[in-house]
Motif scaffolding. Structure first.
Motif, PDB file in Angstrom:
ATOM      1  N   GLY A 232       0.828  -1.201   0.000  1.00 13.60           N
ATOM      2  CA  GLY A 232       0.000   0.000   0.000  1.00 13.60           C
ATOM      3  C   GLY A 232       0.861   1.249   0.000  1.00 13.60           C
ATOM      4  N   PRO A 233       0.242   2.427  -0.176  1.00  9.80           N
ATOM      5  CA  PRO A 233       0.980   3.690  -0.317  1.00  9.80           C
ATOM      6  C   PRO A 233       1.413   4.304   1.013  1.00  9.80           C
ATOM      7  N   SER A 234       2.227   3.574   1.762  1.00  9.76           N
ATOM      8  CA  SER A 234       2.725   4.079   3.039  1.00  9.76           C
ATOM      9  C   SER A 234       3.789   3.119   3.554  1.00  9.76           C
ATOM     10  N   THR A 235       4.695   3.637   4.380  1.00 15.12           N
ATOM     11  CA  THR A 235       5.711   2.767   4.978  1.00 15.12           C
ATOM     12  C   THR A 235       5.108   1.842   6.031  1.00 15.12           C
ATOM     13  N   ASN A 236       3.837   2.038   6.345  1.00 14.72           N
ATOM     14  CA  ASN A 236       3.169   1.158   7.307  1.00 14.72           C
ATOM     15  C   ASN A 236       2.770  -0.179   6.685  1.00 14.72           C
ATOM     16  N   PHE A 237       2.811  -0.251   5.354  1.00 14.90           N
ATOM     17  CA  PHE A 237       2.404  -1.480   4.674  1.00 14.90           C
ATOM     18  C   PHE A 237       3.602  -2.429   4.527  1.00 14.90           C
ATOM     19  N   PRO A 238       3.330  -3.741   4.487  1.00 19.33           N
ATOM     20  CA  PRO A 238       4.417  -4.735   4.370  1.00 19.33           C
ATOM     21  C   PRO A 238       5.173  -4.607   3.050  1.00 19.33           C
TER      22      PRO A 238
ATOM     23  N   ALA B 257      -3.599  10.084  -4.327  1.00 22.55           N
ATOM     24  CA  ALA B 257      -4.174  11.384  -4.693  1.00 22.55           C
ATOM     25  C   ALA B 257      -3.151  12.511  -4.644  1.00 22.55           C
ATOM     26  N   TYR B 258      -2.105  12.358  -3.847  1.00 20.57           N
ATOM     27  CA  TYR B 258      -1.118  13.425  -3.686  1.00 20.57           C
ATOM     28  C   TYR B 258       0.096  13.247  -4.603  1.00 20.57           C
ATOM     29  N   GLY B 259       0.178  12.119  -5.282  1.00 21.97           N
ATOM     30  CA  GLY B 259       1.312  11.870  -6.160  1.00 21.97           C
ATOM     31  C   GLY B 259       2.600  11.586  -5.422  1.00 21.97           C
ATOM     32  N   THR B 260       2.474  11.220  -4.142  1.00 23.09           N
ATOM     33  CA  THR B 260       3.672  10.929  -3.346  1.00 23.09           C
ATOM     34  C   THR B 260       4.026   9.443  -3.353  1.00 23.09           C
ATOM     35  N   TRP B 261       3.053   8.615  -3.673  1.00 22.53           N
ATOM     36  CA  TRP B 261       3.281   7.171  -3.774  1.00 22.53           C
ATOM     37  C   TRP B 261       2.736   6.680  -5.112  1.00 22.53           C
ATOM     38  N   TRP B 262       3.488   5.753  -5.697  1.00 23.79           N
ATOM     39  CA  TRP B 262       3.135   5.247  -7.017  1.00 23.79           C
ATOM     40  C   TRP B 262       3.119   3.718  -7.000  1.00 23.79           C
ATOM     41  N   GLN B 263       2.084   3.175  -7.623  1.00 24.30           N
ATOM     42  CA  GLN B 263       2.028   1.722  -7.786  1.00 24.30           C
ATOM     43  C   GLN B 263       2.685   1.382  -9.119  1.00 24.30           C
ATOM     44  N   VAL B 264       3.655   0.466  -9.076  1.00 26.28           N
ATOM     45  CA  VAL B 264       4.418   0.140 -10.281  1.00 26.28           C
ATOM     46  C   VAL B 264       4.434  -1.373 -10.504  1.00 26.28           C
TER      47      VAL B 264
ATOM     48  N   TYR C 147       7.095  -4.108 -11.627  1.00 22.23           N
ATOM     49  CA  TYR C 147       8.515  -4.352 -11.868  1.00 22.23           C
ATOM     50  C   TYR C 147       8.720  -5.845 -12.129  1.00 22.23           C
ATOM     51  N   GLY C 148       8.915  -6.191 -13.396  1.00 19.64           N
ATOM     52  CA  GLY C 148       9.139  -7.591 -13.759  1.00 19.64           C
ATOM     53  C   GLY C 148       7.995  -8.503 -13.394  1.00 19.64           C
ATOM     54  N   GLY C 149       6.766  -7.982 -13.404  1.00 20.58           N
ATOM     55  CA  GLY C 149       5.605  -8.791 -13.063  1.00 20.58           C
ATOM     56  C   GLY C 149       5.165  -8.653 -11.621  1.00 20.58           C
ATOM     57  N   LEU C 150       6.004  -8.057 -10.782  1.00 24.20           N
ATOM     58  CA  LEU C 150       5.653  -7.827  -9.379  1.00 24.20           C
ATOM     59  C   LEU C 150       5.082  -6.420  -9.234  1.00 24.20           C
ATOM     60  N   VAL C 151       3.889  -6.324  -8.645  1.00 22.10           N
ATOM     61  CA  VAL C 151       3.211  -5.037  -8.499  1.00 22.10           C
ATOM     62  C   VAL C 151       3.254  -4.601  -7.042  1.00 22.10           C
ATOM     63  N   GLY C 152       3.636  -3.347  -6.819  1.00 22.06           N
ATOM     64  CA  GLY C 152       3.685  -2.818  -5.463  1.00 22.06           C
ATOM     65  C   GLY C 152       3.793  -1.305  -5.470  1.00 22.06           C
ATOM     66  N   TRP C 153       3.670  -0.722  -4.275  1.00 19.62           N
ATOM     67  CA  TRP C 153       3.729   0.736  -4.123  1.00 19.62           C
ATOM     68  C   TRP C 153       5.138   1.165  -3.725  1.00 19.62           C
ATOM     69  N   VAL C 154       5.601   2.284  -4.331  1.00 20.76           N
ATOM     70  CA  VAL C 154       6.925   2.822  -4.022  1.00 20.76           C
ATOM     71  C   VAL C 154       6.813   4.321  -3.788  1.00 20.76           C
ATOM     72  N   SER C 155       7.759   4.848  -3.031  1.00 18.16           N
ATOM     73  CA  SER C 155       7.774   6.284  -2.747  1.00 18.16           C
ATOM     74  C   SER C 155       8.194   7.069  -3.983  1.00 18.16           C
ATOM     75  N   GLY C 156       7.451   8.143  -4.277  1.00 15.62           N
ATOM     76  CA  GLY C 156       7.746   8.947  -5.455  1.00 15.62           C
ATOM     77  C   GLY C 156       9.029   9.742  -5.346  1.00 15.62           C
ATOM     78  N   GLY C 157       9.578   9.867  -4.135  1.00 10.84           N
ATOM     79  CA  GLY C 157      10.793  10.640  -3.958  1.00 10.84           C
ATOM     80  C   GLY C 157      12.033   9.982  -4.522  1.00 10.84           C
ATOM     81  N   PHE C 158      11.925   8.723  -4.933  1.00 15.52           N
ATOM     82  CA  PHE C 158      13.083   7.998  -5.454  1.00 15.52           C
ATOM     83  C   PHE C 158      12.873   7.561  -6.902  1.00 15.52           C
ATOM     84  N   LEU C 159      12.014   8.309  -7.601  1.00 14.95           N
ATOM     85  CA  LEU C 159      11.685   7.935  -8.975  1.00 14.95           C
ATOM     86  C   LEU C 159      12.056   9.044  -9.951  1.00 14.95           C
ATOM     87  N   VAL C 160      12.521   8.648 -11.119  1.00  9.10           N
ATOM     88  CA  VAL C 160      12.736   9.560 -12.232  1.00  9.10           C
ATOM     89  C   VAL C 160      11.776   9.134 -13.334  1.00  9.10           C
ATOM     90  N   PHE C 161      10.882  10.032 -13.726  1.00 10.12           N
ATOM     91  CA  PHE C 161       9.859   9.697 -14.708  1.00 10.12           C
ATOM     92  C   PHE C 161      10.414   9.814 -16.126  1.00 10.12           C
TER      93      PHE C 161
END
Length: 203
Positions: free
Chosen positions: A144-150, A168-175, A177-191
């Motif tokens: 999920g879109p938070s560090t509280n999620f596993p 809604a805030y664009g701070t977390w993104w679901q991506v 990656y190689g077939g694995l889907v999960g949420w990552v922090s937007g602060g470490f992404l280059v679009f």
């Protein structure tokens, strides 16, 4: 004279007595040759594979095994068209044409090649796909879109992933990656330069 008669009687007894059988050693019988194969394990090479009770399509289906799973080979059928595999606590027959049989070391090497081919194909796909991101560091993927999620996985630095959704805030993104889907922090992404955020749904 008596001595001569005695000798004749002894001679008759020897001639007429039982003939002792000659002792002979039994001829050793060579053991029946058993089928041997250099392959020790088999990897399923189709999406789903029937495991049967006999080396024939007439055999009952005992279970179904999945692509890429590896099982020890117990033996091979006389015609070479079926393998008997050890699957958990039971054994079953599979078509030799639908598995890759090898020794363990060679099979592990083959798996590494396959994984590299898959990764290359994914990277090639992403390189030609809109709405992708590249990570600027090792990045945890969460449920999920938070560090509280596993954490469900990790993207290494420089890894490329496809955008699936955003909060809604664009701070977390679901991506993906190689077939694995999960949420990552937007602060470490280059679009990617062709990213169209309007096409990324909000969740």
């Amino acid at each position: 004279m008596k001595r001569l008669i005695r000798l004749i009687c002894i001679g008759l007894m020897l001639v007429g007595g039982p003939v002792l059988a000659q002792s002979t050693s039994p001829t050793p019988v060579a053991p029946s040759p058993q089928f041997a194969t250099e392959a020790t394990v088999a990897s399923v090479d189709v999406y789903r594979l029937n495991v049967r009770s006999a080396p024939s399509t007439n055999g009952l289906v005992l279970t179904i095994i999945e692509y890429g799973s590896i099982y020890p080979i117990v033996q091979k059928s006389e015609d070479g068209e079926w393998y008997l595999l050890q699957i958990g606590n039971f054994q079953g027959w599979v078509s030799a044409e639908l598995v890759i049989a090898a020794n363990t070391e060679d099979l592990l090497s083959l798996q590494e090649i396959r994984e590299q081919q898959i990764q290359t194909a994914v990277e090639s796909f992403l390189a030609n796909t809109f709405n992708t991101v590249t990570t600027t560091g090792n990045l945890n993927m969460r449920t999920g879109p938070s560090t509280n999620f596993p954490i469900v996985g990790r993207i290494p630095e420089g890894g490329r992933a496809a955008l699936v959704a955003r909060n809604a805030y664009g701070t977390w993104w679901q991506v993906n990656y190689g077939g694995l889907v999960g949420w990552v922090s937007g602060g470490f992404l280059v679009f990617s330069t062709n990213t169209d955020l309007s096409l990324v749904p909000v969740q």
